[in-house]
Design a protein around this motif. Structure first.
Motif, PDB file in Angstrom:
ATOM      1  N   HIS A  80       0.826  -1.215   0.000  1.00  0.00           N
ATOM      2  CA  HIS A  80       0.000   0.000   0.000  1.00  0.00           C
ATOM      3  C   HIS A  80       0.858   1.262   0.000  1.00  0.00           C
ATOM      4  CE1 HIS A  80      -3.822  -2.140   0.534  1.00  0.00           C
ATOM      5  NE2 HIS A  80      -3.156  -2.948   1.339  1.00  0.00           N
ATOM      6  N   SER A  81       1.848   1.280  -0.877  1.00  0.00           N
ATOM      7  CA  SER A  81       2.787   2.395  -0.983  1.00  0.00           C
ATOM      8  C   SER A  81       2.644   3.059  -2.354  1.00  0.00           C
ATOM      9  CB  SER A  81       4.221   1.868  -0.837  1.00  0.00           C
ATOM     10  OG  SER A  81       4.586   1.156  -2.016  1.00  0.00           O
ATOM     11  N   PRO A  82       3.332   4.198  -2.573  1.00  0.00           N
ATOM     12  CA  PRO A  82       3.402   4.779  -3.913  1.00  0.00           C
ATOM     13  C   PRO A  82       4.642   4.328  -4.686  1.00  0.00           C
ATOM     14  CG  PRO A  82       4.220   6.369  -2.344  1.00  0.00           C
ATOM     15  CD  PRO A  82       3.834   5.136  -1.543  1.00  0.00           C
ATOM     16  N   ASP A  83       5.329   3.312  -4.196  1.00  0.00           N
ATOM     17  CA  ASP A  83       6.625   2.920  -4.756  1.00  0.00           C
ATOM     18  C   ASP A  83       6.485   2.097  -6.028  1.00  0.00           C
ATOM     19  OD1 ASP A  83       7.768   4.207  -2.595  1.00  0.00           O
ATOM     20  OD2 ASP A  83       7.912   2.384  -1.390  1.00  0.00           O
ATOM     21  N   VAL A  84       7.388   2.356  -6.967  1.00  0.00           N
ATOM     22  CA  VAL A  84       7.371   1.731  -8.295  1.00  0.00           C
ATOM     23  C   VAL A  84       8.728   1.088  -8.564  1.00  0.00           C
ATOM     24  CG1 VAL A  84       6.921   2.098 -10.750  1.00  0.00           C
ATOM     25  CG2 VAL A  84       5.835   3.590  -9.050  1.00  0.00           C
ATOM     26  N   VAL A  85       8.710  -0.078  -9.188  1.00  0.00           N
ATOM     27  CA  VAL A  85       9.940  -0.757  -9.585  1.00  0.00           C
ATOM     28  C   VAL A  85       9.961  -0.895 -11.103  1.00  0.00           C
ATOM     29  CG1 VAL A  85      11.252  -2.920  -9.489  1.00  0.00           C
ATOM     30  CG2 VAL A  85      10.163  -2.028  -7.425  1.00  0.00           C
ATOM     31  N   THR A  86      11.086  -0.528 -11.700  1.00  0.00           N
ATOM     32  CA  THR A  86      11.296  -0.749 -13.134  1.00  0.00           C
ATOM     33  C   THR A  86      11.885  -2.139 -13.318  1.00  0.00           C
ATOM     34  OG1 THR A  86      11.632   1.603 -13.553  1.00  0.00           O
ATOM     35  CG2 THR A  86      12.484   0.060 -15.199  1.00  0.00           C
ATOM     36  N   LYS A  98       9.429  -4.867  -2.281  1.00  0.00           N
ATOM     37  CA  LYS A  98       8.240  -4.232  -1.723  1.00  0.00           C
ATOM     38  C   LYS A  98       7.919  -2.998  -2.551  1.00  0.00           C
ATOM     39  CE  LYS A  98       8.798  -5.871   3.016  1.00  0.00           C
ATOM     40  NZ  LYS A  98       8.961  -5.502   4.450  1.00  0.00           N
ATOM     41  N   ALA A  99       6.783  -3.013  -3.193  1.00  0.00           N
ATOM     42  CA  ALA A  99       6.352  -1.911  -4.065  1.00  0.00           C
ATOM     43  C   ALA A  99       4.899  -2.171  -4.446  1.00  0.00           C
ATOM     44  CB  ALA A  99       7.229  -1.819  -5.306  1.00  0.00           C
ATOM     45  N   ASP A 100       4.278  -1.178  -5.072  1.00  0.00           N
ATOM     46  CA  ASP A 100       2.887  -1.340  -5.483  1.00  0.00           C
ATOM     47  C   ASP A 100       2.643  -1.008  -6.943  1.00  0.00           C
ATOM     48  OD1 ASP A 100       0.913  -1.916  -2.995  1.00  0.00           O
ATOM     49  OD2 ASP A 100       2.728  -0.900  -2.347  1.00  0.00           O
ATOM     50  N   ALA A 101       3.723  -0.876  -7.697  1.00  0.00           N
ATOM     51  CA  ALA A 101       3.591  -0.689  -9.140  1.00  0.00           C
ATOM     52  C   ALA A 101       4.857  -1.172  -9.822  1.00  0.00           C
ATOM     53  CB  ALA A 101       3.326   0.775  -9.481  1.00  0.00           C
ATOM     54  N   LEU A 102       4.689  -1.618 -11.064  1.00  0.00           N
ATOM     55  CA  LEU A 102       5.786  -2.130 -11.881  1.00  0.00           C
ATOM     56  C   LEU A 102       5.687  -1.516 -13.265  1.00  0.00           C
ATOM     57  CD1 LEU A 102       5.285  -5.908 -10.984  1.00  0.00           C
ATOM     58  CD2 LEU A 102       7.031  -4.408 -10.012  1.00  0.00           C
ATOM     59  N   VAL A 103       6.845  -1.229 -13.873  1.00  0.00           N
ATOM     60  CA  VAL A 103       6.867  -0.769 -15.264  1.00  0.00           C
ATOM     61  C   VAL A 103       7.985  -1.503 -15.993  1.00  0.00           C
ATOM     62  CG1 VAL A 103       5.988   1.519 -14.655  1.00  0.00           C
ATOM     63  CG2 VAL A 103       8.453   1.161 -14.848  1.00  0.00           C
ATOM     64  N   ARG A 139      -5.028   4.269   0.158  1.00  0.00           N
ATOM     65  CA  ARG A 139      -3.805   4.875   0.677  1.00  0.00           C
ATOM     66  C   ARG A 139      -2.792   5.112  -0.444  1.00  0.00           C
ATOM     67  NH1 ARG A 139      -2.996   1.356   4.141  1.00  0.00           N
ATOM     68  NH2 ARG A 139      -3.978   2.360   5.912  1.00  0.00           N
ATOM     69  N   GLY A 140      -2.580   4.106  -1.275  1.00  0.00           N
ATOM     70  CA  GLY A 140      -1.666   4.281  -2.393  1.00  0.00           C
ATOM     71  C   GLY A 140      -2.160   5.326  -3.376  1.00  0.00           C
ATOM     72  N   ALA A 141      -3.485   5.376  -3.566  1.00  0.00           N
ATOM     73  CA  ALA A 141      -4.050   6.333  -4.508  1.00  0.00           C
ATOM     74  C   ALA A 141      -3.805   7.764  -4.054  1.00  0.00           C
ATOM     75  CB  ALA A 141      -5.540   6.071  -4.691  1.00  0.00           C
ATOM     76  N   ILE A 142      -4.094   8.060  -2.808  1.00  0.00           N
ATOM     77  CA  ILE A 142      -3.929   9.436  -2.324  1.00  0.00           C
ATOM     78  C   ILE A 142      -2.450   9.801  -2.197  1.00  0.00           C
ATOM     79  CG2 ILE A 142      -3.962   8.970   0.161  1.00  0.00           C
ATOM     80  CD1 ILE A 142      -5.795  11.458   0.441  1.00  0.00           C
ATOM     81  N   ASP A 143      -1.595   8.799  -1.985  1.00  0.00           N
ATOM     82  CA  ASP A 143      -0.154   9.053  -1.895  1.00  0.00           C
ATOM     83  C   ASP A 143       0.521   9.143  -3.259  1.00  0.00           C
ATOM     84  OD1 ASP A 143      -0.268   9.188   0.842  1.00  0.00           O
ATOM     85  OD2 ASP A 143       0.464   7.145   1.181  1.00  0.00           O
ATOM     86  N   GLY A 144      -0.239   8.879  -4.349  1.00  0.00           N
ATOM     87  CA  GLY A 144       0.280   9.133  -5.689  1.00  0.00           C
ATOM     88  C   GLY A 144       0.889   7.953  -6.420  1.00  0.00           C
ATOM     89  N   VAL A 145       0.422   6.728  -6.155  1.00  0.00           N
ATOM     90  CA  VAL A 145       1.030   5.581  -6.833  1.00  0.00           C
ATOM     91  C   VAL A 145       0.849   5.656  -8.348  1.00  0.00           C
ATOM     92  CG1 VAL A 145      -0.981   4.033  -6.600  1.00  0.00           C
ATOM     93  CG2 VAL A 145       1.326   3.073  -6.776  1.00  0.00           C
ATOM     94  N   ASP A 147       0.617   8.472 -10.152  1.00  0.00           N
ATOM     95  CA  ASP A 147       1.532   9.520 -10.621  1.00  0.00           C
ATOM     96  C   ASP A 147       2.950   8.968 -10.759  1.00  0.00           C
ATOM     97  OD1 ASP A 147      -0.732  11.032 -10.180  1.00  0.00           O
ATOM     98  OD2 ASP A 147       0.155  12.297  -8.626  1.00  0.00           O
ATOM     99  N   ARG A 148       3.379   8.240  -9.743  1.00  0.00           N
ATOM    100  CA  ARG A 148       4.746   7.693  -9.749  1.00  0.00           C
ATOM    101  C   ARG A 148       4.917   6.659 -10.864  1.00  0.00           C
ATOM    102  NH1 ARG A 148       4.154  11.040  -6.429  1.00  0.00           N
ATOM    103  NH2 ARG A 148       4.500  12.166  -8.372  1.00  0.00           N
TER     104      ARG A 148
END
Length: 263
Positions: A80-86, A98-103, A139-145, A147-148
């Motif tokens: 539930h973080s805004p963190d992203v991993v490439t 530990k992250a909540d988005a991948l690209v 939580r992730g949405a308001i913290d900008g996941v 956007d990140r």
């Protein structure tokens, strides 16, 4: 942009797709077509769900085969973080970050996010050949996941005006009652967020998670934003739901997966 298409694989898996993501292998999957039983009956893909690990592993294999056969499934340890991993190379499940988005811009990788009421968001820039997947709970949405995620895609050459993003099945507003403190946090971020709340009983309101996530995407300049408008709480035969299981007093719940990959 609304609308979806439904595909059914040979294994009975329901795969929801969206025309905005045409050109990618993608799908928002529910609970149909898996081998789990009991509380997790169906296509449960969550390692932390106290399901039989062998059943979970088979469900994850089936999910991948239904969307992009032969690809390597890559998921994060969601917190539930805004963190992203490439993602440049796949990792073992035991080593997932530990992250909540991948690209990624690498073909043959299948990015996956797990949900059970939170909003999955899949991204694609067809010109740059860059994709992303985000897990956006409140939580992730308001913290900008989201956007990140867009920023991480831009670092790979994407243009936000060229990106299409689709918000998948999540808890619907009619099913998502929150208290005054929850609503206040969003109003303190921006007064305009009032439009994502509908008044309920005293001290409570009904929150439009999908609408808020779509708004964040539009506000950040994403070119095309789509929504599937599927309420996970209200469709027990199609989706897992943390809140529904909690209200029913059940000791556990399953997770569904949303996937996107480049061929």
């Amino acid at each position: 942009m609304t609308g979806s298409m439904t595909d059914s694989s040979a294994m009975g898996i329901e795969v929801l797709t969206h025309p905005a993501l045409a050109g990618t292998a993608h799908g928002f999957l529910g609970r149909k077509g898996g081998v789990s039983t009991g509380l997790h009956a169906g296509l449960n893909v969550g390692w932390g769900s106290e399901d039989d690990p062998a059943a979970t592993a088979e469900n994850r294999r089936r999910a991948g085969q239904a969307v992009l056969p032969g690809a390597r499934l890559v998921c994060a340890y969601q917190v539930h973080s805004p963190d992203v991993v490439t993602v440049t190379t796949p990792w073992d499940e035991a080593d997932r970050p530990k992250a909540d988005a991948l690209v990624t811009n690498r073909p043959g990788l299948l990015l996956g996010v797990l949900t059970a009421d939170c909003a999955p968001v899949l991204f694609h820039d067809p010109h740059a050949g860059v994709i992303g997947a985000a897990h956006a709970g409140w939580r992730g949405a308001i913290d900008g996941v989201t956007d990140r995620t867009v920023e991480a895609m831009e670092a790979l050459g994407a243009s936000r005006a060229a990106i299409a993003a689709v918000v998948g099945p999540c808890i619907g507003q009619k099913s998502y009652e929150v208290d005054a403190g929850f609503e206040r946090r969003f109003l303190e971020e921006a007064a305009e967020n009032e439009r994502f709340f509908r008044a309920g009983r005293a001290g409570h309101a009904w929150f439009d998670l999908a609408g808020y996530v779509a708004h964040r995407l539009h506000a950040f300049g994403v070119g095309v934003v789509g929504m599937l408008d599927e309420d996970t709480y209200a469709q027990a035969d199609r989706f897992f739901s943390f809140r529904r299981a909690t209200h029913a007093g059940e000791p556990g719940y399953g997770r569904e997966i949303s996937l996107i990959g480049l061929r």
